[in-house]
Design a protein around this motif. Structure first.
Motif, PDB file in Angstrom:
ATOM      1  N   THR A 177       4.817  -0.352   5.983  1.00 47.32           N
ATOM      2  CA  THR A 177       3.406  -0.283   5.576  1.00 47.32           C
ATOM      3  C   THR A 177       2.661  -1.596   5.861  1.00 47.32           C
ATOM      4  O   THR A 177       1.441  -1.608   5.913  1.00 47.32           O
ATOM      5  N   THR A 209       0.836  -1.199   0.000  1.00 44.32           N
ATOM      6  CA  THR A 209       0.000   0.000   0.000  1.00 44.32           C
ATOM      7  C   THR A 209       0.870   1.248   0.000  1.00 44.32           C
ATOM      8  O   THR A 209       2.033   1.224   0.413  1.00 44.32           O
ATOM      9  N   LYS A 210       0.280   2.323  -0.465  1.00 38.52           N
ATOM     10  CA  LYS A 210       0.987   3.599  -0.565  1.00 38.52           C
ATOM     11  C   LYS A 210       1.367   4.073   0.840  1.00 38.52           C
ATOM     12  O   LYS A 210       0.521   4.032   1.754  1.00 38.52           O
ATOM     13  N   ARG A 230      -8.856  -0.043  -6.141  1.00 38.77           N
ATOM     14  CA  ARG A 230      -7.661   0.235  -5.325  1.00 38.77           C
ATOM     15  C   ARG A 230      -6.455   0.343  -6.233  1.00 38.77           C
ATOM     16  O   ARG A 230      -6.197  -0.572  -7.029  1.00 38.77           O
TER      17      ARG A 230
END
Ligand code: BGC
Length: 439
Positions: free
Chosen positions: A432, A51-52, A232
């Motif tokens: 993350t 994920t970012k 997403r």
């Protein structure tokens, strides 16, 4: 044919026109769409399940940066607000300069290689502390989640046995088990281009493209509409080094024919540090054979004996008589070079590296237009690697080429050096995957 005509032909062979760049860029854009649609494409479009980053991730992480020629283990502290510090690091070549080991050969086994990596990581740890690990692995792999990755094939002429087709994370965990290391916890694996992107995105959330212009060449980006996950966005490793709709010359074809995997990685073979030295060697030998350079010389250069570093030596000589180049030629066995020989070599090095930067930029332009066809938003391209960092004029040529292809819209684009991006991005990726509460 006179020297001048011969030289002009070589110069022309390494010049890519604006028109050719537009075509290359359009073809690259098409390959992105075909790859995403699961149609035949030279771009592998490998999704990454990370994920970012928010920029607020914090804690102490181990990072492993496994590149083409070197391995770097790092202990990284992420401090939040996009800030990070490398607390300690160990750098080790995969090929021992004294000849005691070479983990890149088919005679080296996966166990030997991964035991070596486990040792390097454990040198940075305290036995009583536990460390989450992010692993930047600079090769093409297919992931099933953020911590499972099967190597599809080696690139950059690496050929260590028993790794292709296996899960990299398991190979490393098995090495930890063999060595009784229980305090390192593999948390995330990512391609080095994704790592460069994540390191930069940790600091600036406008970053949506990551690229490596080093020993190898590759680009990834944040795909807003991936077919694998509805709604997403996902980081996609394009393995853009394999892009094959590139305007090639006779030297590119010669290099490709003799490479480990002919036909594959055509763009990388024109762009990256692993190959540009070999292109220079092929041009030099051709010019010498045709008596257009270094007349009366009998020295010979072995395949792959020149590297990106040699091009750097040629390009950074600013002395009036190019004395560093004369010295470099002397060491290679080419005595008594003339100033015109040296000038010609410098020009060829400039053409080879300029072409590399221009081709890379044409693929960035295509990627930008894929993400944002009207270029309405600002975008940051994070670039790591020795060519981008060290070759004179390389970064500037990328910038100029983006303007050539995108016109005034290029003002929305910033290219940033993502220095140590592989290591820091791997730590960010590990962070993350973990709950922030732990830290
Ligand atoms: C590999 C890529 C990698 C690039 C830069 C290429 O040879 O296939 O996965 O990102 O080198 O290291």
């Amino acid at each position: 044919m006179t020297f001048d005509v011969f030289l002009a032909r070589v110069y022309q062979a390494f010049t890519v026109t604006t028109e050719q760049l537009f075509i290359t860029s359009r073809l690259f854009d098409r390959e992105i769409s075909e790859g995403l649609a699961n149609k035949p494409s030279s771009l592998a479009m490998l999704p990454s399940y990370l994920t970012k980053p928010t920029g607020h991730e914090q804690g102490i992480f181990l990072a492993l940066d496994f590149g083409g020629t070197n391995v770097r283990a790092l202990l990284v502290e992420l401090k939040g607000c996009g800030k990070s510090t490398i607390l300690s690091r160990v750098d080790s070549p995969l090929i021992d300069p004294d000849g005691y080991y070479d983990y890149t050969l088919p005679t080296a086994t996966a166990c030997e290689l991964f035991d070596f990596l486990a040792d390097k990581l454990s040198q940075l740890t305290q036995p009583t502390q536990e460390y989450p690990l992010g692993h930047a692995f600079s090769f093409p792999f297919r992931m099933t989640d953020q911590n499972n990755a099967v190597l599809l094939y080696w690139t950059k002429e690496i050929a260590t046995a028993d790794v292709v087709g296996n899960n990299i994370v398991n190979l490393l965990n098995d090495a930890f088990a063999r060595k009784g290391i229980s305090n390192i916890k593999s948390s995330a694996i990512l391609n080095d281009s994704v790592s460069a992107l994540m390191a930069a995105a940790y600091q600036d959330n406008r970053t949506d493209i990551g690229s490596i212009c080093g020993t190898g060449h590759n680009t990834c980006y944040l795909e807003p509409n991936p077919p694998w996950s509805s709604g997403r966005s996902m980081y996609i490793n394009m393995e853009s080094g394999n892009f094959n709709k590139v305007p090639e010359n006779i030297y590119d074809r010669l290099l490709d024919e003799k490479s480990d995997r002919p036909g594959a990685y055509r763009l990388e073979k024109m762009c990256s540090g692993r190959y540009i030295g070999e292109l220079l060697r092929l041009v030099m030998l051709d010019l010498i054979a045709n008596k257009a350079l270094l007349s009366n010389s009998t020295a010979y250069l072995d395949a792959y004996s020149l590297t990106g570093k040699d091009l750097n030596t040629l390009l950074t000589d600013t002395t009036p008589h190019l004395e560093s180049i004369a010295q470099w030629l002397n060491q290679l066995g080419y005595k008594n070079s003339s100033l015109s020989d040296r000038t010609c070599l410098q020009k060829i090095a400039a053409l080879i590296t300029r072409r590399s930067a221009r081709l890379a930029a044409s693929t960035y332009a295509a990627t930008l237009l894929h993400i944002d066809p009207e270029l309405k938003q600002p975008h940051v391209i994070a670039i790591d690697g020795s060519l981008y960092e060290k070759i004179p004029g390389y970064a500037n040529t990328i910038k100029e080429t983006l303007s050539e292809l995108l016109g005034t819209r290029a003002s929305k684009i910033t290219c940033e050096l993502s220095q140590h991006g592989s290591g820091i991005g791997a730590a960010v990726a590990a962070a993350t995957t973990l709950s922030l509460k732990r830290f």
